[in-house]
Each structure stands twice: as structure tokens, then as C-alpha cells.
Write a protein that holds these residues in place. Structure first.
Motif, mmCIF file in Angstrom:
data_model
loop_
_atom_site.group_PDB
_atom_site.id
_atom_site.type_symbol
_atom_site.label_atom_id
_atom_site.label_comp_id
_atom_site.label_asym_id
_atom_site.label_seq_id
_atom_site.Cartn_x
_atom_site.Cartn_y
_atom_site.Cartn_z
ATOM 1 N N PHE A 14 49.931 -98.854 -76.974
ATOM 2 C CA PHE A 14 49.178 -98.884 -78.223
ATOM 3 C C PHE A 14 49.066 -97.485 -78.822
ATOM 4 N N LEU A 15 48.740 -96.488 -77.989
ATOM 5 C CA LEU A 15 48.607 -95.122 -78.481
ATOM 6 C C LEU A 15 49.936 -94.578 -78.991
ATOM 7 N N ASP A 16 51.007 -94.875 -78.285
ATOM 8 C CA ASP A 16 52.339 -94.446 -78.738
ATOM 9 C C ASP A 16 52.674 -95.044 -80.097
ATOM 10 N N THR A 17 52.300 -96.299 -80.289
ATOM 11 C CA THR A 17 52.534 -96.958 -81.576
ATOM 12 C C THR A 17 51.762 -96.263 -82.684
ATOM 13 N N LEU A 18 50.535 -95.882 -82.406
ATOM 14 C CA LEU A 18 49.742 -95.167 -83.407
ATOM 15 C C LEU A 18 50.437 -93.889 -83.848
ATOM 16 N N VAL A 19 50.985 -93.164 -82.889
ATOM 17 C CA VAL A 19 51.637 -91.895 -83.191
ATOM 18 C C VAL A 19 52.976 -92.121 -83.879
ATOM 19 N N LEU A 20 53.823 -92.943 -83.283
ATOM 20 C CA LEU A 20 55.194 -93.085 -83.760
ATOM 21 C C LEU A 20 55.320 -93.902 -85.045
ATOM 22 N N GLU A 21 54.554 -94.962 -85.164
ATOM 23 C CA GLU A 21 54.701 -95.835 -86.327
ATOM 24 C C GLU A 21 53.683 -95.567 -87.416
ATOM 25 N N GLN A 22 52.508 -95.076 -87.025
ATOM 26 C CA GLN A 22 51.459 -94.855 -88.009
ATOM 27 C C GLN A 22 51.262 -93.377 -88.341
ATOM 28 N N GLY A 23 51.835 -92.492 -87.543
ATOM 29 C CA GLY A 23 51.684 -91.058 -87.779
ATOM 30 C C GLY A 23 50.262 -90.565 -87.564
ATOM 31 N N ALA A 24 49.542 -91.184 -86.643
ATOM 32 C CA ALA A 24 48.145 -90.831 -86.399
ATOM 33 C C ALA A 24 48.019 -89.419 -85.844
ATOM 34 N N SER A 25 46.942 -88.751 -86.233
ATOM 35 C CA SER A 25 46.672 -87.400 -85.755
ATOM 36 C C SER A 25 46.184 -87.454 -84.306
ATOM 37 N N PRO A 26 46.262 -86.326 -83.604
ATOM 38 C CA PRO A 26 45.775 -86.298 -82.222
ATOM 39 C C PRO A 26 44.309 -86.721 -82.097
ATOM 40 N N ARG A 27 43.469 -86.332 -83.031
ATOM 41 C CA ARG A 27 42.054 -86.722 -82.967
ATOM 42 C C ARG A 27 41.884 -88.227 -83.157
ATOM 43 N N THR A 28 42.665 -88.799 -84.049
ATOM 44 C CA THR A 28 42.606 -90.245 -84.266
ATOM 45 C C THR A 28 43.047 -90.975 -83.003
ATOM 46 N N VAL A 29 44.123 -90.518 -82.400
ATOM 47 C CA VAL A 29 44.627 -91.134 -81.171
ATOM 48 C C VAL A 29 43.576 -91.045 -80.064
ATOM 49 N N GLU A 30 42.941 -89.882 -79.929
ATOM 50 C CA GLU A 30 41.920 -89.723 -78.890
ATOM 51 C C GLU A 30 40.724 -90.640 -79.146
ATOM 52 N N ALA A 31 40.322 -90.779 -80.396
ATOM 53 C CA ALA A 31 39.199 -91.670 -80.720
ATOM 54 C C ALA A 31 39.545 -93.117 -80.381
ATOM 55 N N TYR A 32 40.750 -93.540 -80.756
ATOM 56 C CA TYR A 32 41.177 -94.894 -80.419
ATOM 57 C C TYR A 32 41.257 -95.072 -78.904
ATOM 58 N N ARG A 33 41.792 -94.072 -78.213
ATOM 59 C CA ARG A 33 41.898 -94.164 -76.748
ATOM 60 C C ARG A 33 40.515 -94.380 -76.137
ATOM 61 N N ASN A 34 39.558 -93.579 -76.563
ATOM 62 C CA ASN A 34 38.206 -93.721 -76.024
ATOM 63 C C ASN A 34 37.648 -95.116 -76.272
ATOM 64 N N ASP A 35 37.822 -95.618 -77.485
ATOM 65 C CA ASP A 35 37.297 -96.946 -77.824
ATOM 66 C C ASP A 35 37.985 -98.053 -77.027
ATOM 67 N N VAL A 36 39.309 -97.978 -76.929
ATOM 68 C CA VAL A 36 40.054 -99.025 -76.232
ATOM 69 C C VAL A 36 39.758 -98.997 -74.731
ATOM 70 N N VAL A 37 39.684 -97.812 -74.154
ATOM 71 C CA VAL A 37 39.379 -97.703 -72.728
ATOM 72 C C VAL A 37 37.958 -98.200 -72.460
ATOM 73 N N HIS A 38 37.024 -97.874 -73.326
ATOM 74 C CA HIS A 38 35.649 -98.366 -73.168
ATOM 75 C C HIS A 38 35.635 -99.893 -73.169
#
Length: 75
Positions: A14-38
Motif C-alpha cells: 500500500f505504501l509503495d503504491t502511494l509513492v509510485l502511483e500517487q507521488g505521495a510525500s514522505p510525510r504523507t506516507v508516514e502518516a498513512y503508515r501510522n494510521d494503517v498499522v494502528h
């Protein structure tokens, strides 16, 4: 535990998709990671260990648990 969460819920994919397909910033990826892991940790406490086992009801319960965990705002 984090390894099981990351693998069972396909978090890295999921995080790779955010980066590769959506161009998400590192902070956005980290926020999503925290939410999904929670969320995944909560689901594991409910006996759900794989993404394919997630139900709408389980997600509703997670959302309710988050709402109940937030203290009421002070006026």
C-alpha cells in the motif's frame, strides 16, 4: 508483531503504491503508515490477521473504538 502486521495486511505494498502511483510525500506516507498499522493492530486484537479477512463490520468497530478513545473537547 510489526512484521506480522506489515505482512498480513500488505502495508508495504500500500505504501509503495502511494509513492509510485500517487507521488505521495514522505510525510504523507508516514502518516498513512501510522494510521494503517494502528488499524491493523486493532484488527489483530479482534482475531483478524490478514487483509482478506477484514469486514465492513470490523472496520466500523475500529472507527467506533477510535471515537470512544478520544477525550471530549473542553469548552
Amino acid at each position: 508483531e510489526d512484521v506480522a502486521v506489515m505482512a498480513g495486511f500488505h502495508v508495504q505494498t500500500f505504501l509503495d503504491t502511494l509513492v509510485l502511483e500517487q507521488g505521495a510525500s514522505p510525510r504523507t506516507v508516514e502518516a498513512y503508515r501510522n494510521d494503517v498499522v494502528h488499524c491493523a493492530r486493532y484488527l489483530r486484537t479482534q482475531g483478524i490477521t490478514r487483509a482478506s479477512d477484514i469486514t465492513a463490520a470490523a472496520l466500523r468497530e475500529y472507527i467506533y473504538s477510535m471515537r470512544d478513545a478520544v477525550p471530549p473537547k473542553q469548552s
